[in-house]
Design an enzyme around this catalytic site. Structure first.
Site, PDB file in Angstrom:
ATOM      1  N   HIS A  86      -6.401  -0.438   6.704  1.00 37.16           N
ATOM      2  CA  HIS A  86      -6.597  -1.422   8.142  1.00 37.16           C
ATOM      3  C   HIS A  86      -7.728  -1.615   9.008  1.00 37.16           C
ATOM      4  CE1 HIS A  86      -2.348  -1.749   6.735  1.00 37.16           C
ATOM      5  NE2 HIS A  86      -2.153  -0.117   7.797  1.00 37.16           N
TER       6      HIS A  86
ATOM      7  N   GLU B 248      -1.316   5.722  17.298  1.00 35.71           N
ATOM      8  CA  GLU B 248       0.602   5.472  17.698  1.00 35.71           C
ATOM      9  C   GLU B 248       0.603   6.591  18.596  1.00 35.71           C
ATOM     10  OE1 GLU B 248       2.027   4.411  13.617  1.00 35.71           O
ATOM     11  OE2 GLU B 248       0.175   4.755  12.944  1.00 35.71           O
TER      12      GLU B 248
ATOM     13  N   LYS C  40       0.564  -1.302  -0.055  1.00 34.04           N
ATOM     14  CA  LYS C  40      -0.554  -0.020   0.084  1.00 34.04           C
ATOM     15  C   LYS C  40       0.654   1.134  -0.118  1.00 34.04           C
ATOM     16  CE  LYS C  40      -1.273   1.905   3.679  1.00 34.04           C
ATOM     17  NZ  LYS C  40       0.056   2.344   4.846  1.00 34.04           N
TER      18      LYS C  40
ATOM     19  N   HIS D  25      -0.692  -5.801   6.501  1.00 36.38           N
ATOM     20  CA  HIS D  25      -0.002  -6.283   6.957  1.00 36.38           C
ATOM     21  C   HIS D  25      -0.936  -6.837   8.276  1.00 36.38           C
ATOM     22  CE1 HIS D  25       1.164  -2.228   8.955  1.00 36.38           C
ATOM     23  NE2 HIS D  25       1.530  -2.765  10.124  1.00 36.38           N
TER      24      HIS D  25
HETATM   25  C1  BG6 Z   1       1.196   1.328   7.857  1.00 32.67           C
HETATM   26  C2  BG6 Z   1       1.473   3.162   8.067  1.00 32.67           C
HETATM   27  O1  BG6 Z   1       0.580   1.111   6.496  1.00 32.67           O
HETATM   28  O2  BG6 Z   1       0.869   1.095   9.150  1.00 32.67           O
HETATM   29  C3  BG6 Z   1       1.854   3.872   9.741  1.00 32.67           C
HETATM   30  O3  BG6 Z   1       1.292   3.915   7.054  1.00 32.67           O
HETATM   31  C4  BG6 Z   1       1.408   3.262  10.044  1.00 32.67           C
HETATM   32  O4  BG6 Z   1       1.267   4.984   9.248  1.00 32.67           O
HETATM   33  C5  BG6 Z   1       1.702   1.604   9.785  1.00 32.67           C
HETATM   34  O5  BG6 Z   1       2.519   3.861  10.921  1.00 32.67           O
HETATM   35  C6  BG6 Z   1       1.585   1.055  11.574  1.00 32.67           C
HETATM   36  O6  BG6 Z   1       1.516  -0.447  11.314  1.00 32.67           O
HETATM   37  P1  BG6 Z   1       1.135  -1.193  13.309  1.00 32.67           P
HETATM   38  O7  BG6 Z   1       1.768  -2.443  12.371  1.00 32.67           O
HETATM   39  O8  BG6 Z   1       2.833  -0.358  14.210  1.00 32.67           O
HETATM   40  O9  BG6 Z   1       0.576  -0.891  13.664  1.00 32.67           O
END
Ligand code: BG6
Length: 496
Positions: free
Chosen positions: A244, A220, A152, A182
Site C-alpha cells: 500500500h 490504524e 496480498k 485495495h
Molecule cells: C490490509 C492489511 O492490506 O490493509 C491490514 O493487511 C490493514 O493489516 C488493512 O488493516 C488496512 O486497510 P484500510 O483500507 O482499512 O486502510
C-alpha cells in the site's frame, strides 16, 4: 468532465469464483462489493457467484453469513427484492481436497462453451495459489476468458514471490493476472492522479525544486485482531509498506504516463521503484524506526499489548514502522519521502502531505522563516483535500500571518455515494482494465527494496522500540525538526 471511454467498456456476462469464499475478506469486502455494484444496476448482465469452501455441511451457515455481511454494509435505500435477486446468484461449492474430481464439480457451474468470463478470485494464503491454479488447469476448466485475482501478501520475500509467479504462470498469462492492492481503488488515491495530471498548478511545481518533503501516513487504531498468525510472520513492513505505502509513493513520484492505461502507468511506477535508494547497515539505523505496541488506551479503553494479543512473548515482529526514503532520480533528488504506518495508534487516519519549500526570503521579517505551503490529501476516515497557505490576520497592527487551510471535503462536495475500493477494482477486473493492478515487475522491484531493509535489520540486530497503544509510535526520531509527525498531528491549522 468525465473520461467517457472508460465507461464504455462493456462487461461480459461472468462467473465469479471465490476461493477462500468463507473467509473474512470475502465476507467483509468481496460479496458486499459485488452486491453494491448490482444494486447500482452496473451488473445488468448475467452472472453467478460461486463461494468455494473447504468445510462440508456448512453451506447454510455460509449463506447466512454472506447475507449478514451484505446487509450490514447497506447504508442507503435499496429497491425491494434486490437482495433476494442477488442471493439467488450465489452458490456454495465444497472442495475439500485438491483433486481433479473435486475441481471438476466446478464444471457444472462454469459453462466453458459460452462467451462468459470466469474470474477466479484467490482470497486464500498465497501458499495455496500454486495448487489452486494448477488444479484448475488439470481439471480443464480454464479458457481464454479466464482471469485470476491474487490477494496480498504475494509471498514473504523476493524468492517466494518469484516462486508464486512461476506456479501461477503455468496456468495463467500475465494479461490474465490481477494483483490487487485495495489502496489503489480508494477515491482520494485516484483523485491524486487527477490532481497531479489535470492541474497545471501542481504539476508545475512537482519536484525537489519546490517540494521539501513528502509524508505518507497510514495509522490504524485497531490491533492485529484475529490475524495474529498471519501478522506475526509479516509485520508492518511487509503487511503495509511493501504494497500500500509503496504504491502511494509511486503515484506521487511517477512521471506523467503517456496515457492512463496499464502499460504506461505500470512502466512509470516501475521506474520509481527501481530508483528507490537501497538501505544498508548504516542508513537503516538512522533512516528507519521500528516499534511494537505495549499496553495502552484507545478511546479511554485499556487494550492489551501486541505480545498479549498474539499470546507469544518472544515475538520481535514490528507493529509500527517509519522510513525516510530517497528516490535517486532527476525529479526527486534530495527530497525525503517519509512513510509511517502502525497498528494501535492514537486514531485511524491516512494521509499524504506534500510539504512545499518556504519562500526564499521573508519580506515581513528577514530573521524568520515562513512555513511552506502544504497540500494534504486525507484518505481516511474522511476523504478530503486541503491546501495550507499563509494568510494575513485581519485588522491593523502590521502583517501578522497564519497558516489557513482551503478545504475540499469530498462528502460535502459530491452527493454521490462513494463506492468502496473493492467495488471499483472488481469492476476493473470484469472490464479487463489492469491499470490499477500491479505488474510482476513492480512486485519484484518492491521486494528488492524491502529486502534491503529486512536484511539490514537482521544484520544490525535492530530491535523494536516499545510504544504505548494509543500513542503515535517512535517515528519522530528519523524526521527533520520542521516536519516532526507529532507536529502535523496537532491539527493546529485553521480551515476555511
Ligand atoms: C490490509 C492489511 O492490506 O490493509 C491490514 O493487511 C490493514 O493489516 C488493512 O488493516 C488496512 O486497510 P484500510 O483500507 O482499512 O486502510
Amino acid at each position: 468532465m468525465t473520461n467517457k471511454s472508460q465507461n464504455l467498456i462493456k462487461i461480459l456476462p461472468f462467473n465469479f469464483i471465490v476461493f477462500g469464499g468463507d473467509g473474512d475478506l470475502a465476507y467483509r469486502k468481496i460479496y458486499p462489493a459485488l452486491f453494491h455494484r448490482f444494486a447500482d444496476k452496473q451488473l445488468k448482465m448475467e452472472f453467478n457467484i460461486c463461494c468455494i469452501t473447504r468445510t462440508s455441511n456448512n453451506e447454510s451457515n455460509i449463506m447466512a453469513s454472506i447475507k449478514t455481511f451484505i446487509e450490514a454494509s447497506i447504508d442507503y435505500e435499496i429497491e425491494k427484492n434486490v437482495l433476494e435477486e442477488f442471493f439467488k446468484k450465489i452458490k456454495v461449492i465444497v472442495i475439500t481436497k485438491p483433486t481433479i474430481e473435486e475441481y471438476r464439480t466446478l464444471q457444472e457451474f462454469i459453462d466453458n462453451t459460452s462467451e462468459r468470463q470466469n474470474v477466479y478470485y484467490l482470497s486464500t494464503p498465497s501458499s495455496a495459489f500454486g495448487v489452486i491454479s494448477s488444479m484448475l488447469k488439470k481439471a480443464k476448466i480454464l479458457n481464454k476468458n479466464s482471469k485470476v485475482v491474487l490477494e496480498k501478501p504475494l509471498g514473504f520475500s523476493l524468492k517466494s514471490s518469484k516462486e508464486i509467479q512461476t506456479q501461477i504462470t503455468k496456468s495463467f498469462s500475465e494479461s490474465q493476472i490481477y494483483r490487487i492492492d485495495h489502496y489503489l481503488g480508494k477515491e482520494t488515491v485516484q483523485n491524486l492522479m487527477v490532481l497531479r495530471f489535470a492541474n497545471h498548478l501542481f504539476e508545475h511545481s512537482w519536484s525537489s525544486e519546490d517540494i521539501d518533503s513528502v509524508q505518507i501516513t497510514v495509522a490504524e487504531s485497531l490491533g492485529v485482531e484475529k490475524r495474529g498468525n498471519y501478522y506475526d510472520k509479516s509485520g508492518a513492513l511487509l503487511d503495509m509498506v511493501q504494497n500500500h505505502l509503496l504504491q502511494l509513493l509511486c503515484l506521487i513520484a511517477m512521471e506523467p504516463p503517456t496515457k492512463l492505461e496499464a502499460e504506461s502507468v505500470r512502466n512509470e511506477k516501475l521506474k520509481v521503484l527501481n530508483s528507490l535508494r537501497m538501505f544498508n547497515d548504516k542508513s537503516v539505523l538512522t533512516q528507519t524506526a521500528r516499534g511494537q505496541y505495549s499496553r495502552g488506551k484507545i478511546n479511554d479503553a485499556s487494550v492489551p499489548s501486541y505480545l498479549e494479543d498474539i499470546d507469544n512473548y518472544e515475538s520481535n515482529t514490528e507493529t509500527f514502522v517509519a522510513i525516510k526514503a530517497f528516490i535517486d532520480n532527476w525529479r526527486w533528488k534530495g527530497t525525503p519521502f517519509y512513510m509511517r504506518t502502525g497498528k494501535r495508534m492514537a486514531k485511524r487516519y491516512s494521509e499524504i502531505i506534500i510539504n512545499f519549500k518556504s519562500v526564499r526570503h521573508n519580506v515581513f521579517d528577514a530573521n524568520e522563516e515562513i512555513p511552506g505551503n502544504k497540500l494534504i490529501m486525507r484518505l481516511q476516515p474522511e476523504e478530503r483535500i486541503e491546501l495550507v497557505q499563509m494568510t494575513k490576520l485581519p485588522g491593523p497592527g502590521g502583517y501578522r500571518y497564519r497558516p489557513i487551510s482551503l478545504k475540499l471535503d469530498y462528502v460535502d462536495s459530491f452527493e454521490e455515494r462513494f463506492p468502496e475500493a473493492y467495488e471499483r477494482l472488481i469492476i476493473d477486473v470484469l472490464r479487463g482494465q489492469q491499470t490499477l493492478f500491479m505488474h510482476q515487475k513492480e512486485l519484484e522491484a518492491a521486494w528488492k527494496w524491502i529486502e534491503s531493509i529486512t536484511n539490514s535489520w537482521k544484520k544490525t540486530g535492530m530491535k523494536n522500540i516499545l510504544y504505548h497503544a494509543g500513542s503515535w509510535g517512535p517515528g519522530d526520531q528519523i524526521m527533520n525538526e520542521k516536519h516532526k509527525w507529532s507536529k502535523s498531528n496537532k491539527n493546529d491549522i485553521e480551515t476555511i
